[in-house]
Write a protein that holds these residues in place. Structure first.
Motif, PDB file in Angstrom:
ATOM      1  N   SER A  16      38.122  51.042  33.282  1.00 40.52           N
ATOM      2  CA  SER A  16      39.122  50.439  34.154  1.00 40.52           C
ATOM      3  C   SER A  16      38.565  50.054  35.513  1.00 40.52           C
ATOM      4  O   SER A  16      39.160  49.222  36.207  1.00 40.52           O
ATOM      5  N   SER A  17      37.446  50.633  35.918  1.00 37.95           N
ATOM      6  CA  SER A  17      36.883  50.305  37.227  1.00 37.95           C
ATOM      7  C   SER A  17      35.501  49.663  37.139  1.00 37.95           C
ATOM      8  O   SER A  17      34.801  49.543  38.136  1.00 37.95           O
ATOM      9  N   CYS A  47      37.744  42.791  36.011  1.00 41.31           N
ATOM     10  CA  CYS A  47      37.703  44.221  36.309  1.00 41.31           C
ATOM     11  C   CYS A  47      39.126  44.766  36.213  1.00 41.31           C
ATOM     12  O   CYS A  47      40.048  44.187  36.809  1.00 41.31           O
ATOM     13  N   GLY A  48      39.297  45.836  35.454  1.00 38.60           N
ATOM     14  CA  GLY A  48      40.625  46.429  35.315  1.00 38.60           C
ATOM     15  C   GLY A  48      41.644  45.491  34.713  1.00 38.60           C
ATOM     16  O   GLY A  48      42.835  45.585  35.031  1.00 38.60           O
ATOM     17  N   HIS A 180      39.065  43.005  25.786  1.00 38.58           N
ATOM     18  CA  HIS A 180      40.193  43.861  26.159  1.00 38.58           C
ATOM     19  C   HIS A 180      40.902  44.419  24.927  1.00 38.58           C
ATOM     20  O   HIS A 180      41.367  45.569  24.935  1.00 38.58           O
TER      21      HIS A 180
END
Length: 567
Positions: A16-17, A47-48, A180
């Motif tokens: 997530s980061s 990002c995220g 994703h």
């Protein structure tokens, strides 16, 4: 030892980061090395789950685009005439992707073109970490879900908002959605860090992954780890420079050893033993395996089954194969790799010297009937009382010299026997004697090398370390203390303090008076490594008398093995 604060890399970087740069290239052909050129860049930085930016440009390849490529991509020669060339585009892309993890579908293709052009332009490659969505999909999805792992198939599977069409930016956008989708699938299985994604395989079961919390308490430090079952019995013992990272890998990485998967399922907790240095960890691992004999360590199955060749101390000494070194003033060489090797060495000695081969203990004056070997002249015959004690003792001295001194007389005798056999075209018999002599020489050299270290009452040696020096104290071939001497610390006082905490080791007997063969040879390998400095005491590797005879046999054996390899 002070525990080291773990970095994010060591603890695992959350997906997530983590910033990803998803890239896709269009080219004039399938191989950069074969002369194909890049015609289009497309990249999306995310990002995220949020898009941070996009990069897209056509590239003038300075050559005509093949017609079939134009049909596939829709990129024509007219479209790229005014486009920038790769020397201008590549630096801009590298700046755009800086600090991110590169992602591509069939990454070797895209990354291969990028690296090739970097070399051609003299631009240092930044050393990106790379994630391949095609590889990840093959690991995460089964054939019941998707018929193949093409980008178009995966985009449809995960409901991508952009349809792949062989244009760089569109394909990059579709790859983002696939990435994703794969992350969401793996997240349901407890895979949440970049390290876990990079090493993910469906061969590691969800049940195994659920146990990864067993490693959470372990420090980022060198040491020994012990997997224990619900009865707190050791299952498996290992060593690592990073206890946490290594033990977590058992729950996330592809483990080809079926036994390890079984072991993880039985594990109830993991014990970590922090060590000052990697060498201390190796030694502790050996000692723990020898003590507990965990069922999933292969080398712990038969730790005591070593074989030695012994020259006894009695009125009429003889040779024997034994498993234990006793405090009986006898002479020993070994350990051998197996009983067969020891028997070969024994045969070489018996054939070369007239020492008795019978096993009973004989009195100084014996009146037994002579054996067949005595009648054939292969034994001095102490059994029937006809042997002269001084002559026999002289023969024993020759045997002892061959075993623990210089084996030149034995080597000469076996060589002569091999030459005789070879001249009579008995080549297989000659090879048997060659192997017997080689077994003897290997054991003799091994014993001499062990004694070099086990004969030293105390050694203090140091090796360079990122924080200063790794310092180890060795007594009679046993590691008794270890520590890190910080850079800038006064060494004399620090070493005195380390010695004060060192284990006391009394003088012992035999080639390995205070440790196992494995431990002493582990220390010898460390002492032989580059950069070692003696702090107190003296030690050096001498050229053992048997080694000069062994080298030609080792070379011949190596060449023979090479001839046996196919191709």
């Amino acid at each position: 030892m002070q525990e080291v604060q773990g970095t994010f890399d060591e603890l695992g970087r959350p997906l997530s980061s983590t910033t990803f740069c998803v890239v896709d290239l269009e080219t004039t052909g399938g191989s950069a090395a074969g002369g194909s050129k890049i015609t289009e860049f497309g990249a999306v930085k995310v990002c995220g789950g949020e898009v941070l930016g996009e990069f897209q440009t056509l590239v003038n390849p300075d050559e005509l685009i093949p017609a079939f490529i134009t049909v596939l991509t829709g990129i024509t020669n007219q479209m790229v005439i005014s486009a920038p060339r790769i020397a201008e585009v590549l630096p801009s892309f590298l700046e755009f992707a800086k600090g991110s993890v590169l992602v591509a579908h069939n990454a070797p293709f895209d990354v291969g073109f990028l690296k090739h052009n970097s070399r051609e332009l003299g631009i240092p490659w930044p050393g990106f970490e790379v994630l391949d969505t095609a590889v990840l999909a093959r690991r995460a999805l089964n054939r019941d879900e998707v018929r193949n792992c093409k980008l178009s198939t995966l985009a449809a599977k995960f409901g991508a908002t952009t349809t792949p069409n062989h244009r760089a930016l569109s394909d990059a956008r579709a790859t983002v959605d696939v990435l994703h989708g794969l992350f969401e699938r793996l997240g349901n299985l407890g895979v949440t860090t970049l390290e876990e994604v990079s090493t993910y395989t469906s061969k590691v079961t969800p049940e195994q992954r659920k146990k990864r919390h067993l490693a959470d308490h372990l420090p980022v430090a060198p040491g020994v780890y012990v997997f224990r079952d619900d009865k707190d019995q050791p299952l498996y013992i290992g060593t690592s420079r990073n206890l946490r990272a290594r033990t977590r890998s058992y729950f996330t990485k592809a483990e080809t050893r079926t036994r390890m998967g079984q072991m993880v399922m039985l594990a109830n907790r993991i014990e970590g033993i922090v060590c000052a240095t990697p060498l201390e960890a190796q030694v502790r691992e050996l000692r723990l395996i020898g003590k507990h004999r965990p069922p999933f360590n292969r080398r712990s199955k038969f730790p005591d089954k070593v074989t030695w060749l012994k020259l006894t101390r009695e009125p009429w000494p003889r040779l024997s194969i034994v498993r234990t070194v006793l405090d009986d003033e006898a002479d020993y060489i070994g350990p051998f790799r197996g009983r067969q090797s020891a028997e070969g060495a024994l045969a070489a000695l018996h054939d070369s010297f007239q020492i008795r081969q019978c096993t009973p203990r004989l009195a100084l004056k014996s009146k037994s009937s002579p054996c067949a070997l005595a009648e054939m002249g292969h034994c001095l015959s102490p059994c029937d009382g006809s042997a002269d004690i001084e002559v026999y003792d002289a023969e024993v001295v020759r045997v002892r010299r061959a075993m623990i001194g210089d084996p030149e007389e034995l080597v000469a005798a076996v060589h002569a026997h091999m030459l005789y056999l070879a001249r009579n075209e008995r080549f297989e018999d000659a090879a048997v004697w060659r192997d017997r002599l080689t077994s003897f020489l290997r054991a003799s050299v091994r014993t001499q090398r062990l004694r070099e270290l086990t004969g030293q009452p105390e050694l203090v040696a140091a090796a360079p370390h990122e924080e200063g020096w790794e310092v180890h104290v060795i007594r009679y071939g046993r590691l008794v203390a270890a520590g890190i001497l910080p850079r800038g610390t006064h060494s004399a006082g620090w070493v005195d303090a380390l010695l004060a905490t060192a284990e006391t080791v009394p003088p012992g007997f035999g080639p390995i008076p205070a440790a196992t063969v494995e431990e002493t040879e582990c220390l010898l390998r460390w002492l032989d490594s580059p950069g070692i400095r003696m702090v107190r005491g003296t030690w050096h590797t001498s050229l053992q008398s048997g080694a000069r005879h062994l080298v030609p046999f080792e070379l011949a054996d190596s060449r023979w093995q090479d001839l046996q390899r196919p191709g």
